[in-house]
Design an enzyme around this catalytic site. Sequence first.
Site, PDB file in Angstrom:
ATOM      1  N   ASP A 100       4.637  -1.540   4.892  1.00 45.09           N
ATOM      2  CA  ASP A 100       3.239  -1.185   5.132  1.00 45.09           C
ATOM      3  C   ASP A 100       2.974   0.238   4.631  1.00 45.09           C
ATOM      4  O   ASP A 100       3.614   1.197   5.085  1.00 45.09           O
ATOM      5  CB  ASP A 100       2.950  -1.282   6.635  1.00 45.09           C
ATOM      6  CG  ASP A 100       1.471  -1.439   6.941  1.00 45.09           C
ATOM      7  OD1 ASP A 100       0.655  -0.992   6.127  1.00 45.09           O
ATOM      8  OD2 ASP A 100       1.144  -2.014   7.981  1.00 45.09           O
ATOM      9  N   ASP A 101       2.026   0.367   3.695  1.00 41.19           N
ATOM     10  CA  ASP A 101       1.548   1.686   3.242  1.00 41.19           C
ATOM     11  C   ASP A 101       2.615   2.532   2.558  1.00 41.19           C
ATOM     12  O   ASP A 101       2.644   3.760   2.744  1.00 41.19           O
ATOM     13  CB  ASP A 101       0.974   2.486   4.421  1.00 41.19           C
ATOM     14  CG  ASP A 101      -0.344   1.931   4.935  1.00 41.19           C
ATOM     15  OD1 ASP A 101      -0.765   0.860   4.458  1.00 41.19           O
ATOM     16  OD2 ASP A 101      -0.941   2.563   5.816  1.00 41.19           O
ATOM     17  N   ASP A 104       2.462  -3.340   0.796  1.00 32.66           N
ATOM     18  CA  ASP A 104       1.200  -4.087   0.911  1.00 32.66           C
ATOM     19  C   ASP A 104       0.024  -3.350   0.282  1.00 32.66           C
ATOM     20  O   ASP A 104      -1.006  -3.951  -0.021  1.00 32.66           O
ATOM     21  CB  ASP A 104       0.902  -4.427   2.368  1.00 32.66           C
ATOM     22  CG  ASP A 104       0.504  -3.221   3.205  1.00 32.66           C
ATOM     23  OD1 ASP A 104       0.908  -2.092   2.868  1.00 32.66           O
ATOM     24  OD2 ASP A 104      -0.203  -3.407   4.212  1.00 32.66           O
ATOM     25  N   ASN A 105       0.142  -2.049   0.108  1.00 33.15           N
ATOM     26  CA  ASN A 105      -0.870  -1.253  -0.599  1.00 33.15           C
ATOM     27  C   ASN A 105      -0.296   0.133  -0.814  1.00 33.15           C
ATOM     28  O   ASN A 105       0.779   0.469  -0.291  1.00 33.15           O
ATOM     29  CB  ASN A 105      -2.202  -1.182   0.165  1.00 33.15           C
ATOM     30  CG  ASN A 105      -2.084  -0.789   1.619  1.00 33.15           C
ATOM     31  OD1 ASN A 105      -2.344  -1.586   2.506  1.00 33.15           O
ATOM     32  ND2 ASN A 105      -1.671   0.448   1.885  1.00 33.15           N
ATOM     33  N   HIS A 134      -1.589  -9.250  11.433  1.00 32.49           N
ATOM     34  CA  HIS A 134      -2.860  -8.662  10.986  1.00 32.49           C
ATOM     35  C   HIS A 134      -3.704  -9.611  10.141  1.00 32.49           C
ATOM     36  O   HIS A 134      -4.412  -9.199   9.241  1.00 32.49           O
ATOM     37  CB  HIS A 134      -2.604  -7.362  10.229  1.00 32.49           C
ATOM     38  CG  HIS A 134      -3.543  -6.258  10.637  1.00 32.49           C
ATOM     39  ND1 HIS A 134      -3.752  -5.127   9.895  1.00 32.49           N
ATOM     40  CD2 HIS A 134      -4.339  -6.129  11.731  1.00 32.49           C
ATOM     41  CE1 HIS A 134      -4.608  -4.337  10.497  1.00 32.49           C
ATOM     42  NE2 HIS A 134      -4.992  -4.935  11.628  1.00 32.49           N
ATOM     43  N   CYS A 175      -4.552  -3.662   4.186  1.00 34.11           N
ATOM     44  CA  CYS A 175      -3.497  -4.598   4.548  1.00 34.11           C
ATOM     45  C   CYS A 175      -3.907  -6.042   4.812  1.00 34.11           C
ATOM     46  O   CYS A 175      -3.230  -6.958   4.371  1.00 34.11           O
ATOM     47  CB  CYS A 175      -2.676  -4.060   5.708  1.00 34.11           C
ATOM     48  SG  CYS A 175      -3.546  -3.790   7.214  1.00 34.11           S
TER      49      CYS A 175
END
Length: 766
Positions: free
Chosen positions: A42-43, A276-277, A138, A82
């Site tokens: 994540d991130d 994810d990003n 999410h 996300c």
Amino acid sequence: MYRSQLSKIGWTLLAGVLLSSYPASLKAVSDRPPNIVFLLIDDQGYYDLGCYGATEVKTPRIDAMAKEGTRFTDYYAAAPICSPSRAGLLTGCYPRRVGNEIWVHRADSRSGIHPNELTLAELFKNNGYATACIGKWHLGFHESFLPRNQGFDHYFGLLHNLDPVEIVYFKDKGGVPLIRNGKVVKRPADPAELTKLYTDEAIRFIEQNKKTPFFLYLPHTMLHNPLGVSKKFKGSSNWGEYGDAIQELDHNVGRIFDSLKQTGIDDNTIVIYASDNGRGPGRTPEQKIRGRKLSTYEGGIRVPAIAWGPGLGLQANAKSSEVVRAMDWYPTLATFAGILIPKDRVIDGRDISPLLKGKTRIVPPPGMKKSLNASVPLRRRWNPPLEWASLIRRNEYNDAFFYHGSQGTLAAVRWHQWKLYLNPSLELYDLEKDPGESKLVRNREITRKLRGMAVLFQEEMRLDARPAGEAPPQTNAESRTKISQTTLNSLNVKRGVTYARYGDRTLEMDVYRPKKAWGKLPAVVCIHGGGWAKGNRVNHEKVAQAIAARGYVAATISYRLSGEAPFPAAIHDCKAAVRFLRANAKEYGIDTANIGAIGLSAGGHLTALLATSAGVDELEGEGGNPNFSSTIQAAVPMGAQTDLQSQRTREISKAKDRGKIWRQFLNGAQEDKPETYRLASPLHHLDQGDPPCLFISGERDDPSTHADTFRQQMDQLGIRSDLTIIKDAPHPFLGKQIWFDKMLDVSDDFFTRHLKNQNPAPSAKR
């Protein structure tokens, strides 16, 4: 009834035929398809690993993965935020195609991935894989959007983020919960524990499934804010808490690889690592990329990605500058597993397996027929108007990447090295020469081509985008029980199925089965209440529908009421229903070794009696299918009387008003018909061979429904028994949503353990 399931059978068989025509190097291992582990971070920013240029952290295990696999330099998440990003990954589609392109799903969101979408997990599960999602979900929080209703057999993790805009929803509930298969393990979740806890759970899943192919989706909560770092890794990097969290992730990625090696399955496993990003821009003059998460600058959406699988022929020590998108994993991993994507699926991903094998340096166009799912992009709409027909070729269009911002709007197009921003004016960049997007390029032909692609894409999405799943408004504690239309749409149903005959008298059941389910499912017989004197199968319709949506064949039955035929007619009918399901298991897709029952009140009594009276000839009856067993493997009696020889039953059965239903059902009061009451008493028949039972009772119900004596005797016999008391609930608790949902969660958890043979770690007592 189950045409969709049958079509999947056909496509699976066809996949085997098609695979035989490809070179041996493209085939999955014949006797054991490959395992898939997908690590989603994540991130994590583009430059934030050693193998991508970070000097502030040490990531030896991930760097080793890159050295033994393929590292992508131009890999794109599906979105710069996300929820859309995850939707794109799991569906193989641009988030916009599946209605999940806008912002993120908060706890009060009513949308998610539509039940009609075939997620990557469902694709694998339908083809014999064990599936697990461990980490942050999410992607929607209503029943039909949850991981176990989107193809995952097992779920452990957080459904939400831990940042302030999300934890506010849980302020009065003790914080964001850590959940295992619908059951709260801990509240509030501690960010510092999550990376290790997820990895521990993943390793358990690997060890439990080492003899069967599995798909493990491991979306870590880190490196999203608030960051969490365990004591062991605090201060371990030169990059503050963020660097420490990266190094802890690296260590735990290594633990996954160690587990694969120790279990002897590393040579038959593919591991993917991706973010994810994006997170932020470069930090040195050599790190040119600019932009942050949420933006469509390269720093917001171009991310690290590594593919590993040397034992399966994936190339090692390779670097690819091909434009690869998160959606491409869907058809690619399906090819490695030997799964042909069903022909009715229109997705945006391309099969990049030849690139990963080193057979090509590009993503080969469909016409080259280099892989099993090569032709999937040809399912996308292609009918360009004259203005664009001579300018844009179909392969060029399919290879383009369409950037969408965090608010869901189309923002830019990339094809080869060219990137064209669309608003507020057209801006063209050459990312090969200028990854920092700092120098505008003038190239009229390329600009027109990319603008044409954007127009074609907008038209394609206008015509072919599919809706998100939509749930009804959030219910409150006073609302009546409803089953959402989304859930109902996800089920196949056969109504009025005759399951027993007594001369001219027939009895019917309604049978529900999830549309997307593949293979044999456990079955649950739902037995209505009504004092044995009133009601029919419709009374437990919602119970059957909700249970079926959790991955079961559920049958709600009518039985002969006491006004028509006294005891033992009702239990004869319950047993006939079980025998019927076994006799017709092939038609309904039932696992005959795993059938359970659930019922409330009088139905709870019949459920308990059904559980304990296997082999009692007098209670079998002549409802049909005598060559099949009526034994069940799990029971959930709710609000049930289990000791019909008790003093309480003796007093009630002779009471003028309260005893009427007892006297009608059992042909008299207990003192007049002691043998009949004994025969009808589940406690009387309890023995060592009986199945586990979960008793559910309302807090305001009579304590006799807790079945204390019954459960004590079960404990003595070594049989598993549980009791759940629903707070504030009366005897008829199924009519209120909050109580119904509690019943459903604990029942599903119980049936999962005993009918699906999955054993989550024990949690706190209810």
